[in-house]
Design a protein around this motif. Structure first.
Motif, PDB file in Angstrom:
ATOM      1  N   VAL A  39      76.175  57.184  22.196  1.00 26.68           N
ATOM      2  CA  VAL A  39      75.747  57.843  23.434  1.00 26.68           C
ATOM      3  C   VAL A  39      74.690  58.902  23.137  1.00 26.68           C
ATOM      4  CG1 VAL A  39      76.512  59.355  25.311  1.00 26.68           C
ATOM      5  CG2 VAL A  39      77.890  57.358  24.678  1.00 26.68           C
ATOM      6  N   ALA A  40      74.893  59.688  22.069  1.00 28.00           N
ATOM      7  CA  ALA A  40      73.923  60.726  21.722  1.00 28.00           C
ATOM      8  C   ALA A  40      72.570  60.110  21.365  1.00 28.00           C
ATOM      9  CB  ALA A  40      74.451  61.556  20.558  1.00 28.00           C
ATOM     10  N   ARG A  43      70.816  58.852  24.514  1.00 30.58           N
ATOM     11  CA  ARG A  43      70.235  59.931  25.317  1.00 30.58           C
ATOM     12  C   ARG A  43      68.957  60.464  24.666  1.00 30.58           C
ATOM     13  NH1 ARG A  43      72.994  57.489  27.962  1.00 30.58           N
ATOM     14  NH2 ARG A  43      74.933  58.065  29.009  1.00 30.58           N
ATOM     15  N   ASP A  44      68.984  60.596  23.331  1.00 31.78           N
ATOM     16  CA  ASP A  44      67.796  61.083  22.625  1.00 31.78           C
ATOM     17  C   ASP A  44      66.614  60.148  22.803  1.00 31.78           C
ATOM     18  OD1 ASP A  44      69.191  63.272  21.711  1.00 31.78           O
ATOM     19  OD2 ASP A  44      69.589  62.433  19.722  1.00 31.78           O
ATOM     20  N   GLY A  46      66.268  57.963  25.348  1.00 30.29           N
ATOM     21  CA  GLY A  46      66.055  57.593  26.739  1.00 30.29           C
ATOM     22  C   GLY A  46      66.461  56.169  27.053  1.00 30.29           C
ATOM     23  N   ALA A  49      73.398  53.427  27.149  1.00 23.51           N
ATOM     24  CA  ALA A  49      74.447  53.348  26.117  1.00 23.51           C
ATOM     25  C   ALA A  49      75.494  52.347  26.571  1.00 23.51           C
ATOM     26  CB  ALA A  49      75.082  54.715  25.900  1.00 23.51           C
ATOM     27  N   GLY A  85      80.806  58.816  28.237  1.00 22.33           N
ATOM     28  CA  GLY A  85      79.377  58.836  28.515  1.00 22.33           C
ATOM     29  C   GLY A  85      78.682  57.495  28.500  1.00 22.33           C
ATOM     30  N   ASP A  87      77.264  53.911  29.677  1.00 22.62           N
ATOM     31  CA  ASP A  87      76.761  53.412  30.962  1.00 22.62           C
ATOM     32  C   ASP A  87      77.385  52.088  31.355  1.00 22.62           C
ATOM     33  OD1 ASP A  87      74.690  55.470  31.468  1.00 22.62           O
ATOM     34  OD2 ASP A  87      73.852  54.681  29.603  1.00 22.62           O
TER      35      ASP A  87
END
Length: 312
Positions: A39-40, A43-44, A46, A49, A85, A87
């Motif tokens: 997830v991290a 997000r980093d 864009g 996940a 987190g 998707d």
């Protein structure tokens, strides 16, 4: 939570995702570290996940008649992934066709071809492909020609050793709810539909919400302090018998929670019951009066435990 199976087309918005890949049964602290890293990274970068999980568990596919061992249902896992987190949840149906894919085919046809994964995150002990020939380090080598990155997350440990589903199962079989809760970061929970019983509890003044155990691991038979989440989100507290009720014939394996200060019809509803603490083993009593007296004691003990154990 969006849930897809690998025989369904993946929506374009989810292609190019970072994928956490594993069984994740129980979704314990080690699994949470893998998904958290995916997830991290997503997000980093864009990107979406996705958590990819196998169903049925490969161990069940190869040993269909083995003992029950599941710690979570697919629906429970999907909710836990969403809370972490993710998707979407991608369900890889583990069947003969998937089991026959070699490591190269699995990467090329499934991860890259079907799902368009740009990165995959696994635990360091992850294996895949026919005869478990693929290893976590191989994912990076096999994915590189397709532009798919891969990384591994080290095992999470505590004072006893590596946190694993096997340790959680052993704790539950021993009735050690405290250890199971610490490794899972939440109490072990059984989710199921409330079914009609033989009304024994109602006759004793303790009406129960009877649930079958399905494919779940069988924890130690006995009496537990429990919390339950209803379909409407309400939280109930109570005491439950998990086992075969030795005071009654014929024996029937059930989870039978009695909820304090509750009156209502739960038949047909899906509820999730957490095993907060083990009170005592199942026992056979000499008559209903002795059983009722013990049930009153069990209720009081469970109340005190639940007061001292706040809901997470």
């Amino acid at each position: 939570m969006t849930l897809f199976h690998n025989d369904q087309p993946l929506p374009p918005a989810l292609r190019g995702a970072v994928v956490a890949l594993g069984n994740f049964d129980g979704f314990h602290r080690g699994h949470q570290a893998v998904v958290g890293r995916a997830v991290a990274r997503a997000r980093d970068e864009g990107r979406p996940a996705i958590v990819a999980t196998f169903d049925p568990h490969p161990a069940r596919f190869f040993r269909a008649e083995g003992a029950h061992f599941r710690l979570t249902t697919l629906q429970q896992r999907a909710r836990l992934f969403a809370a972490a987190g993710a998707d979407a949840t991608l369900v890889l149906r583990f069947d003969a066709a998937l089991a026959a894919l070699g490591p190269e085919q699995f990467v090329a046809e499934q991860l890259v071809g079907r799902f368009g994964a740009t990165a995959v995150v696994t635990g360091e002990d992850f294996t895949f492909g026919k005869a478990r020939a693929g290893t976590a380090p191989m994912l990076a080598l096999l994915g590189a020609p397709y532009g798919m990155a891969a990384e591994t997350v080290p095992a999470v440990t505590d004072a006893t050793g590596v946190i694993s589903s096997s340790r959680i199962r052993a704790a539950l079989i021993a009735g050690d709810c405290g250890t199971a809760t610490a490794l899972l970061t939440r109490p072990f929970a059984i989710e199921g539909t409330v079914v009609h019983g033989d009304q024994r509890g109602r006759e004793l003044g303790y009406p129960t919400a009877n649930m079958e155990l399905g494919d779940y691991l069988r924890p130690r038979y006995g009496i537990y302090a429990v919390r339950a989440r209803l379909a409407d989100g309400r939280i109930l507290e109570g005491v439950a018998n998990l086992g075969v009720r030795p005071s009654f014939d014929p024996p029937k394996e059930l989870l039978e929670p009695y909820f304090f200060d509750f009156s209502g019809d739960l038949y047909g509803q899906t509820i999730e019951v957490q095993l907060v603490d083990f009170l005592r083993p199942e026992a056979k009593f000499d008559g209903l009066d002795a059983l009722k007296a013990q049930m009153a004691t069990d209720c009081e003990n469970a109340r005190q435990i639940l007061i001292a154990t706040p809901s997470p």
